[in-house]
Motif scaffolding. Structure first.
Motif, PDB file in Angstrom:
ATOM      1  N   LYS A   1       0.838  -1.200   0.000  1.00 32.93           N
ATOM      2  CA  LYS A   1       0.000   0.000   0.000  1.00 32.93           C
ATOM      3  C   LYS A   1       0.876   1.255   0.000  1.00 32.93           C
ATOM      4  O   LYS A   1       0.546   2.265  -0.627  1.00 32.93           O
ATOM      5  N   GLU A   2       1.993   1.185   0.696  1.00 28.41           N
ATOM      6  CA  GLU A   2       2.922   2.311   0.724  1.00 28.41           C
ATOM      7  C   GLU A   2       3.431   2.625  -0.680  1.00 28.41           C
ATOM      8  O   GLU A   2       3.525   3.804  -1.077  1.00 28.41           O
ATOM      9  N   ALA A   3       3.754   1.592  -1.458  1.00 28.08           N
ATOM     10  CA  ALA A   3       4.237   1.811  -2.826  1.00 28.08           C
ATOM     11  C   ALA A   3       3.150   2.443  -3.683  1.00 28.08           C
ATOM     12  O   ALA A   3       3.406   3.390  -4.439  1.00 28.08           O
ATOM     13  N   TYR A   4       1.919   1.914  -3.569  1.00 29.33           N
ATOM     14  CA  TYR A   4       0.816   2.488  -4.348  1.00 29.33           C
ATOM     15  C   TYR A   4       0.635   3.965  -4.009  1.00 29.33           C
ATOM     16  O   TYR A   4       0.478   4.815  -4.907  1.00 29.33           O
ATOM     17  N   GLU A   5       0.663   4.295  -2.735  1.00 32.49           N
ATOM     18  CA  GLU A   5       0.447   5.677  -2.337  1.00 32.49           C
ATOM     19  C   GLU A   5       1.619   6.569  -2.749  1.00 32.49           C
ATOM     20  O   GLU A   5       1.434   7.757  -3.055  1.00 32.49           O
ATOM     21  N   PHE A   6       2.822   5.990  -2.790  1.00 30.87           N
ATOM     22  CA  PHE A   6       3.956   6.760  -3.306  1.00 30.87           C
ATOM     23  C   PHE A   6       3.761   7.049  -4.793  1.00 30.87           C
ATOM     24  O   PHE A   6       3.956   8.190  -5.246  1.00 30.87           O
TER      25      PHE A   6
ATOM     26  N   SER B   1      11.718  12.977 -12.273  1.00 27.85           N
ATOM     27  CA  SER B   1      12.092  14.334 -11.880  1.00 27.85           C
ATOM     28  C   SER B   1      12.687  14.357 -10.471  1.00 27.85           C
ATOM     29  O   SER B   1      12.563  13.401  -9.701  1.00 27.85           O
ATOM     30  N   TRP B   2      13.289  15.503 -10.123  1.00 27.42           N
ATOM     31  CA  TRP B   2      13.791  15.681  -8.762  1.00 27.42           C
ATOM     32  C   TRP B   2      12.660  15.559  -7.742  1.00 27.42           C
ATOM     33  O   TRP B   2      12.842  15.009  -6.663  1.00 27.42           O
ATOM     34  N   GLU B   3      11.464  16.048  -8.082  1.00 24.28           N
ATOM     35  CA  GLU B   3      10.339  15.977  -7.151  1.00 24.28           C
ATOM     36  C   GLU B   3       9.999  14.535  -6.791  1.00 24.28           C
ATOM     37  O   GLU B   3       9.613  14.239  -5.654  1.00 24.28           O
TER      38      GLU B   3
ATOM     39  N   SER C   1       1.418   9.804  -5.337  1.00 24.32           N
ATOM     40  CA  SER C   1       1.903  11.130  -4.950  1.00 24.32           C
ATOM     41  C   SER C   1       2.699  11.794  -6.068  1.00 24.32           C
ATOM     42  O   SER C   1       3.175  12.920  -5.910  1.00 24.32           O
ATOM     43  N   ASN C   2       2.842  11.100  -7.187  1.00 25.12           N
ATOM     44  CA  ASN C   2       3.609  11.616  -8.323  1.00 25.12           C
ATOM     45  C   ASN C   2       2.750  11.688  -9.582  1.00 25.12           C
ATOM     46  O   ASN C   2       3.059  11.061 -10.604  1.00 25.12           O
ATOM     47  N   PRO C   3       1.657  12.462  -9.555  1.00 19.65           N
ATOM     48  CA  PRO C   3       0.731  12.470 -10.693  1.00 19.65           C
ATOM     49  C   PRO C   3       1.336  13.037 -11.975  1.00 19.65           C
ATOM     50  O   PRO C   3       0.870  12.716 -13.070  1.00 19.65           O
ATOM     51  N   GLU C   4       2.398  13.855 -11.849  1.00 24.27           N
ATOM     52  CA  GLU C   4       3.039  14.377 -13.053  1.00 24.27           C
ATOM     53  C   GLU C   4       3.840  13.310 -13.777  1.00 24.27           C
ATOM     54  O   GLU C   4       4.145  13.446 -14.966  1.00 24.27           O
TER      55      GLU C   4
ATOM     56  N   SER D   1      -6.036  12.990 -13.643  1.00 24.10           N
ATOM     57  CA  SER D   1      -4.623  12.775 -13.935  1.00 24.10           C
ATOM     58  C   SER D   1      -4.175  13.594 -15.136  1.00 24.10           C
ATOM     59  O   SER D   1      -4.881  13.690 -16.127  1.00 24.10           O
ATOM     60  N   PRO D   2      -2.972  14.192 -15.065  1.00 18.96           N
ATOM     61  CA  PRO D   2      -2.452  14.903 -16.229  1.00 18.96           C
ATOM     62  C   PRO D   2      -2.082  13.948 -17.355  1.00 18.96           C
ATOM     63  O   PRO D   2      -1.827  14.373 -18.462  1.00 18.96           O
ATOM     64  N   HIS D   3      -2.031  12.649 -17.060  1.00 20.06           N
ATOM     65  CA  HIS D   3      -1.762  11.655 -18.099  1.00 20.06           C
ATOM     66  C   HIS D   3      -3.058  11.419 -18.873  1.00 20.06           C
ATOM     67  O   HIS D   3      -3.848  10.536 -18.546  1.00 20.06           O
TER      68      HIS D   3
END
Length: 345
Positions: free
Chosen positions: A31-36, A216-218, A39-42, A115-117
């Protein structure tokens, strides 16, 4: 009766229980991986499917859809990646596994409306296996996933640290010893700015040698703040000269996700070797029974990275990948295009 579940329907306690007991568990299916990923929608569009029978979670698959950023490239590179492979109960039936794979195979066009995708309909789906799925291979193939050979190295870290260290090749141990004697230091709790320097080195590696896109760095900044992530960096004369980013699954494994080093920083210093030595020591001394290098290339192609990883005392395994091509013409155009771009950089 088999029931298909998506993120809102999956009980977190059942999710964790499946991770704890499944022989196919990896951090990348938690679940932690999914939520990570979320957290990166870009960068990516995450997805998760679960299969339950009689209210018990039997199999689960976490992945993400991504693509390159330019308008032309993204049309030919949108893909779904499942790192580690699905997590499956040891006694799950072929019917349950097939139901999971069928859900993944028919990923919807738009998983997250905001999602921006905008193009989330992947050309292909790929599982990057960290465990042996051979007894499930027939189910994968019947579900439209073809097997692709791919190698990896697993290091047994259940032994005392001294034995793990002694299994490292003689010359590699010498490089590590001399590097540390001559000033290389391991930083196992780095500051964010030190991780930023590591990212700059990694960026240069991907641009000049790997020739594939890097997050990205983010993305790496969010990774830094994720609980079960460790950055193990190497410092020389007050400067970061290399390191690794790894993720950890308690009681299971440490996974080396990213790694780089400035091997030309000084003739007597091998930053990457020192960083991997630090990862292995961390795994051995903190109850992780396995260190996973997360890939060593195709068995039918020479690969210098594989030769390097072989020096750290691991077992060469071939757990492969499963590939489902949903749009064959676009897949082959994209594949040829990527090869051409790598050759001409």
């Amino acid at each position: 009766m088999i029931k298909l579940l998506t993120y809102p329907d999956i009980n977190p306690q059942q999710w964790q229980a499946l991770i704890d007991r499944s022989p196919y568990a990896t951090w990348f299916q938690t679940k932690e991986a999914y939520e990570f990923y979320a957290s990166n929608p870009e960068e990516m569009t995450p997805f998760v499917y679960g299969v339950a029978r009689e209210c018990a979670l039997r199999a689960l698959c976490v992945g993400y859809i991504t693509k390159e950023r330019s308008a032309i490239k993204q049309y030919f590179t949108r893909r779904a990646i499942i790192i580690g492979g699905p997590v499956i109960d040891d006694d799950a039936t072929a019917e349950e596994v097939a139901a999971l794979l069928n859900a993944v195979k028919h990923l919807p066009y738009r998983l997250i409306a905001s999602s921006p995708h905008r193009l989330t309909n992947p050309i292909y789906i790929e599982t990057r296996n960290f465990h042996d799925y051979s007894r499930r291979k027939d189910v994968f193939q019947k579900s439209g996933f073809t097997y692709q050979p791919h190698l990896n190295f697993h290091v047994d870290t259940t032994q005392p640290w001294e034995m793990v260290e002694n299994n490292i090749g003689k010359h590699r141990r010498k490089y590590i010893r001399l590097s540390m004697r001559d000033g290389a230091k391991i930083i196992d709790t780095p500051a964010l700015e030190q991780v930023r320097t590591f990212y700059t080195i990694l960026q240069d590696l991907y641009r000049t040698k790997v020739h594939t896109p890097l997050w990205s760095w983010e993305f790496f900044e969010r990774l830094y703040h994720t609980e079960h992530v460790r950055f193990i960096l190497v410092e020389l004369d007050g400067q970061i000269v290399g390191g690794t980013a790894c993720v950890c699954l308690l009681g299971k494994a440490v996974y080396e996700w990213y790694a780089c080093g400035l091997d030309d920083c000084r003739d007597d210093i091998r930053p990457l070797s020192v960083a991997i030595w630090g990862e292995l020591q961390y795994a051995a001394e903190n109850g992780y029974p396995l260190f996973d290098f997360m890939g060593a290339g195709s068995p039918d192609q020479p690969y210098g990275v594989r030769d390097f990883k072989a020096e750290f005392g691991g077992e060469l395994v071939e757990y492969g990948r499963f590939l489902c091509v949903r749009k064959p013409l676009l897949y082959w155009i994209g594949k040829i295009g990527v090869k051409w771009l790598k050759r001409n950089k």
